[in-house]
Design a protein around this motif. Structure first.
Motif, PDB file in Angstrom:
ATOM      1  N   THR A 220      -9.344   9.365   2.550  1.00  0.00           N
ATOM      2  CA  THR A 220      -9.339  10.704   3.157  1.00  0.00           C
ATOM      3  C   THR A 220      -8.428  10.765   4.372  1.00  0.00           C
ATOM      4  N   SER A 221      -7.981   9.601   4.847  1.00  0.00           N
ATOM      5  CA  SER A 221      -7.032   9.545   5.962  1.00  0.00           C
ATOM      6  C   SER A 221      -6.161   8.310   5.784  1.00  0.00           C
ATOM      7  N   LYS A 222      -5.256   8.117   6.704  1.00  0.00           N
ATOM      8  CA  LYS A 222      -4.357   6.988   6.598  1.00  0.00           C
ATOM      9  C   LYS A 222      -5.128   5.662   6.626  1.00  0.00           C
TER      10      LYS A 222
ATOM     11  N   ASN B 121       2.632  10.651  -1.210  1.00  0.00           N
ATOM     12  CA  ASN B 121       2.800  10.476   0.231  1.00  0.00           C
ATOM     13  C   ASN B 121       1.736  11.186   1.046  1.00  0.00           C
ATOM     14  N   ASP B 122       0.567  11.349   0.440  1.00  0.00           N
ATOM     15  CA  ASP B 122      -0.527  12.085   1.083  1.00  0.00           C
ATOM     16  C   ASP B 122      -1.779  11.209   1.096  1.00  0.00           C
ATOM     17  N   PRO B 123      -2.232  10.759   2.274  1.00  0.00           N
ATOM     18  CA  PRO B 123      -3.415   9.906   2.334  1.00  0.00           C
ATOM     19  C   PRO B 123      -4.656  10.551   1.712  1.00  0.00           C
TER      20      PRO B 123
ATOM     21  N   VAL C 122       0.867  -1.182   0.000  1.00  0.00           N
ATOM     22  CA  VAL C 122       0.000   0.000   0.000  1.00  0.00           C
ATOM     23  C   VAL C 122       0.901   1.228   0.000  1.00  0.00           C
ATOM     24  N   LYS C 123       0.706   2.127  -0.954  1.00  0.00           N
ATOM     25  CA  LYS C 123       1.476   3.374  -1.017  1.00  0.00           C
ATOM     26  C   LYS C 123       0.512   4.520  -1.293  1.00  0.00           C
TER      27      LYS C 123
ATOM     28  N   ALA D 105      -4.621   6.111  -2.391  1.00  0.00           N
ATOM     29  CA  ALA D 105      -3.555   5.126  -2.231  1.00  0.00           C
ATOM     30  C   ALA D 105      -3.545   4.165  -3.410  1.00  0.00           C
ATOM     31  N   ILE D 106      -2.374   3.609  -3.663  1.00  0.00           N
ATOM     32  CA  ILE D 106      -2.225   2.539  -4.651  1.00  0.00           C
ATOM     33  C   ILE D 106      -2.020   1.232  -3.883  1.00  0.00           C
ATOM     34  N   ILE D 107      -2.953   0.313  -4.074  1.00  0.00           N
ATOM     35  CA  ILE D 107      -2.900  -0.984  -3.387  1.00  0.00           C
ATOM     36  C   ILE D 107      -2.442  -2.035  -4.394  1.00  0.00           C
ATOM     37  N   THR D 108      -1.482  -2.842  -3.987  1.00  0.00           N
ATOM     38  CA  THR D 108      -0.993  -3.927  -4.844  1.00  0.00           C
ATOM     39  C   THR D 108      -1.519  -5.259  -4.320  1.00  0.00           C
ATOM     40  N   ILE D 109      -2.141  -6.023  -5.207  1.00  0.00           N
ATOM     41  CA  ILE D 109      -2.619  -7.359  -4.865  1.00  0.00           C
ATOM     42  C   ILE D 109      -1.932  -8.368  -5.780  1.00  0.00           C
ATOM     43  N   GLU D 110      -1.802  -9.580  -5.289  1.00  0.00           N
ATOM     44  CA  GLU D 110      -1.171 -10.630  -6.089  1.00  0.00           C
ATOM     45  C   GLU D 110      -1.970 -11.920  -5.994  1.00  0.00           C
TER      46      GLU D 110
END
Length: 649
Positions: A621-623, A567-569, A562-563, A573-578
Motif C-alpha cells: 500500500t506504500s513504498k 511504478n505504483d506502490p 524489487v519493482k 511489487a514484484i520481488i526477485t529472489i535467487e
C-alpha cells in the motif's frame, strides 16, 4: 617490491567486478536437488518402504551371565562370560564373531597404530599390558560341549564351529574366560582415576560380547579403532561384580542383593529417595571412608545386577563415592531412581551436588516427549572419562560444573534413547546417535528449570562458519571424518530446520516419535529413518536428506530486485529472489513498507524446482523500505549481505 605491490593492487581492483560477478552467479542445480532416484533399493519384506520393519524382519539375541572380579592390587579385571546366542536369521552360521574391544589397548592394535603422534581424545597408545588375555573358550550345542580355539584379529574374535547353527531360532551357548588390565585413560570410554580417598574405576567394554549379525552386512565386524562407537545385540543381562568390600559398585540395571552389599541405613535412605523429588544423601561426604558405611570391612563383596532388553551394561567402583539419589517420575506412572556418585573433589551445589537432579530431570523430559525410559534406575558417575554413555549409567568428568555438567549429563543420558533404545549402528553412522541426541538435548536444556541452561541464540548463525569449512558429508565413516563435531551439530541443526521451517512442529514430532516407536530395540538404517519421516509426515523429503546428509552443499539465499507494478506502490511489487548456493530450502521474506506495515511471506522449497531465480508478487500500500530473507536467522546462510534489499524512501 613496491612496484610489484602496486601492480598486484591494480590487478585486484581490475578483477573486482569479475569477482563480484562470480559471487552472484548461482551454483544451484535443481536437477541435482530434486532427484527422485535418492533411495538405492526398494522396500522389502525385512525393511518396508514406509520405514517400518517388515513382516519378516529378524534380529538375533544375546543373553549374558557374567562373573567378574576387580583385583585392585593388580588393577585387573578377571572373569568369565556365558552367552546364550539365538540365531533368528534366515541364514546358517558356520562361525561366530565376538567383539574384543579391550584389545584396542594392545601395543600393536590398529587403534594404537592409527592414533596421531600428538595423541587425541581417543588415544590408545602407550600401554604395555593392555588388551584381553583370553583363556578357555567353549561352546555348548545340542547338549554337547566343544572347546574352540579362537582366531583373534585385533578387536575381533572368530569361533569356527565343527557344526552349523541353524536359522530360525537355533540356540548356542558360548563361554569365555578372560582378564585384562584396566587402562588409566581408556580412550575416553573408561579407565581409573586417583582421587583423595581412593581410586574411581569406570568399567566399560569389560567382557567379550557378540558382534551383530544383521540383514544388511551379515556379521558386522568393523574393528574398534576408538572413534566409532558400538553396535550391539539386545538381550538380558545377569552379572556379578566381586570387588573389595570397602567399595561401592554402581551398575547398569537393578541391584539384586542390596541387603548383602549395603548397610541397613543405606537401604533405608534409598527407600526414602525412591519417594522423594529432592535429592537424598545415601552416603554423605562425612561418611566416605568410614567403617560404618560398609556391611563388611575386609575381603570382598559380590554385587549382583540384572538388566533386561538392553544392548550393553557397564559399572563403576570406588571407596571414594559420595552417593545421592532422587525419585524419577515416568509418564506411565512407574517410578525410577536417579543416582549420582562422585568424589569429595566434585562436591558442591554448583558441581555434582545437583547431578542427581540433572539426571532425574533429563530422564523425565525424554520419557515424556519421546519414549518412556524402560528401566528402573540410572547412575551418573564422576571419573576420568570426559563423557560417555551406557544403558542406565553415564560417565562424566569429575572436574566439570554448572552448565557444562548439566549439558554433559543430559547429553550422555540422552544417549539412552539414541542408540540404547533405538539401536543404530554407531560404528558406521555416528550422526544417528550423536546428532539425534544433540537435537533432543537442546529442547531438554531450554526446558530444565525454566531455561536455566537454555540457549535461545540462533544455532544456524553459530554453525554457519563451520559449515562453510565443512569437508565431509554426514554419511562419512567416523574414522574418516575430518570434523566429528558435524555429526552432533549439523545433524541437530538439520532436524531443527526440518521441524521449525520445513514441516512444522506437529508433523515433525509425530513422524519423529513414530520412528522411535517403530525402531525401539531394533537396528535401523539411515534409510529407515528417512522413509519413516517421509511417510509419517506425508512429505517427499528426499531433497532434504540428500543435501544435508550426503553432501556439503551450502545455502545462499538472496533478494536481488524489487519493482513496483506500473511504478505504483499501491499496485503491489514484484520481488526477485535467487538461490545462489547448491542447497535449497524454503524461504521467508519480511517486507517492510514506508507506512510501517510489515508482512511475512513464507515460500515453500518448490519455488526452486524450476531454477535458481523466482519472482513473486507482494501486495503493498506504500513504498517498500526493505525486504529481508530469513529475518529470524533460522537458516545457515553463508552470505547474509545479500539477504537484505533496501530501497530509498
Amino acid at each position: 617490491m613496491k612496484f610489484k605491490q602496486i601492480n598486484l593492487w591494480l590487478f585486484c581492483v581490475a578483477m573486482m567486478p569479475f569477482w563480484a560477478m562470480a559471487q552472484t552467479k548461482s551454483a544451484y542445480n535443481e536437477l541435482q536437488v530434486f532427484d527422485h532416484s535418492f533411495f538405492t533399493y526398494n522396500g522389502n519384506e525385512f525393511r518396508s518402504a514406509n520405514g517400518a520393519s517388515g513382516p519378516k524382519y529378524w534380529q538375533n539375541k544375546a543373553d549374558y551371565v557374567i562373573n567378574a572380579e576387580l583385583v585392585e592390587k593388580d588393577t585387573l579385571i578377571k572373569g568369565n562370560v556365558s552367552i546364550n546366542y539365538t540365531n533368528n536369521s534366515q541364514d546358517t552360521l558356520n562361525y561366530l564373531w565376538l567383539q574384543l574391544d579391550q584389545n584396542l589397548f594392545k601395543p600393536d592394535s590398529r587403534g594404537a597404530a592409527s592414533t596421531p603422534v600428538s595423541g587425541d581424545r581417543f588415544d590408545a597408545k602407550g600401554y604395555t599390558k593392555g588388551g584381553y588375555d583370553i583363556g578357555v573358550v567353549s561352546v555348548t550345542y545340542m547338549g554337547k560341549n566343544y572347546v574352540i580355539k579362537p582366531t583373534i584379529t585385533d578387536t575381533r574374535m572368530q569361533l569356527r564351529l565343527p557344526f552349523v547353527v541353524k536359522p530360525h531360532g537355533d540356540l548356542i551357548n558360548i563361554k569365555v574366560n578372560y582378564s585384562f588390565y584396566v587402562p588409566h585413560y581408556g580412550a575416553d570410554r573408561m579407565g581409573r582415576l586417583g582421587v583423595k580417598q581412593g581410586v574411581i574405576y569406570q568399567l566399560a567394554q569389560w567382557y567379550p560380547r557378540m558382534c551383530v549379525y544383521d540383514d544388511v552386512n551379515g556379521w558386522d565386524t568393523l574393528p574398534y579403532i576408538g572413534t566409532g562407537e558400538f553396535y550391539c545385540e539386545y538381550g538380558n543381562y545377569d552379572y556379578f561384580i566381586t570387588a573389595p568390600a570397602d567399595m561401592i559398585v554402581a551398575g547398569s540395571g537393578d541391584l539384586q542383593n542390596p541387603q548383602q552389599v549395603l548397610t541397613a541405613e543405606q537401604n533405608r535412605r534409598l527407600a526414602t529417595a525412591a519417594k522423594s523429588d529432592s535429592s537424598i544423601h545415601i552416603i554423605t561426604e562425612a561418611e566416605v571412608g568410614t567403617a560404618a558405611i560398609r556391611p563388611k570391612h575386609e575381603g570382598t563383596l559380590t554385587w549382583h545386577y540384572k538388566m533386561h532388553n538392553t544392548r550393553d551394561v557397564s559399572w563403576s567402583a570406588s571407596k571414594a563415592f559420595i552417593w545421592d539419589a532422587a525419585k524419577v517420575n515416568l509418564p506411565g506412572g512407574k517410578k525410577g531412581l536417579a543416582n549420582a556418585v562422585y568424589p569429595v573433589e566434585s562436591r558442591g551445589y554448583d558441581r555434582y551436588g545437583r547431578a542427581a537432579q540433572y539426571l532425574k530431570n533429563s530422564i523425565e523430559f525424554y520419557s515424556k516427549n519421546y519414549f518412556e525410559y524402560p528401566w528402573h534406575s540410572a547412575f551418573v558417575v564422576a571419573g576420568v572419562a570426559l563423557g560417555m554413555e551406557y544403558p542406565g549409567i553415564v560417565f562424566c568428568s569429575y572436574q566439570i560444573k554448572q552448565d557444562d555438567l548439566w549439558h554433559d549429563i543430559t547429553h550422555e543420558m540422552g544417549h539412552n534413547w539414541f542408540p540404547m533404545i533405538v539401536g543404530s549402528n554407531e560404528r558406521r553412522f555416528m550422526w544417528m546417535d550423536e546428532g539425534m541426541n544433540t537435537f533432543i538435548n537442546g529442547y531438554a536444556s531450554n526446558w530444565f528449570n525454566h531455561g536455566e541452561y537454555g540457549d535461545t541464540s540462533s544455532m544456524a548463525v553459530r554453525m554457519t562458519r563451520s559449515l562453510m569449512h565443512e569437508k565431509d558429508p554426514l554419511m562419512t565413516a567416523p574414522e574418516v571424518m575430518h570434523d566429528g563435531g558435524q555429526y552432533y551439530y549439523k545433524t541437530a541443526l538439520a532436524l531443527n530446520i526440518l521441524r521449525n521451517v520445513v514441516l512444522g512442529a506437529d508433523r515433525f514430532d509425530y513422524a519423529f516419535n513414530m520412528y522411535i516407536k517403530r525402531w525401539a530395540y531394533k537396528h535401523p538404517l539411515p534409510q529407515d529413518f528417512f522413509r519413516t519421516m517421509n511417510d509419517a509426515a506425508g512429505e517427499d523429503l528426499n531433497w532434504f536428506w540428500k543435501e544435508w546428509f550426503y553432501t556439503t552443499w551450502k545455502l545462499d539465499q538472496a533478494v536481488t530486485d524489487v519493482k513496483y507494478n506500473k511504478n505504483d506502490p499501491a499496485s503491489g511489487a514484484i520481488i526477485t529472489i535467487e538461490n545462489l548456493g547448491e542447497m535449497a530450502l524454503p524461504i521467508t521474506l519480511k517486507v517492510t513498507e514506508q507506512n510501517s506495515k510489515t508482512q511475512l511471506i513464507n515460500l515453500p522449497v518448490e519455488v526452486w524446482q524450476k531454477g535458481a531465480k523466482w519472482k513473486l508478487k507482494c501486495n503493498t500500500t506504500s513504498k517498500i523500505t526493505s525486504v529481508i530473507a530469513d529475518p529470524d536467522r533460522q537458516l545457515p546462510d553463508i552470505d547474509r549481505s545479500n539477504n537484505s534489499f533496501k530501497l530509498p524512501e
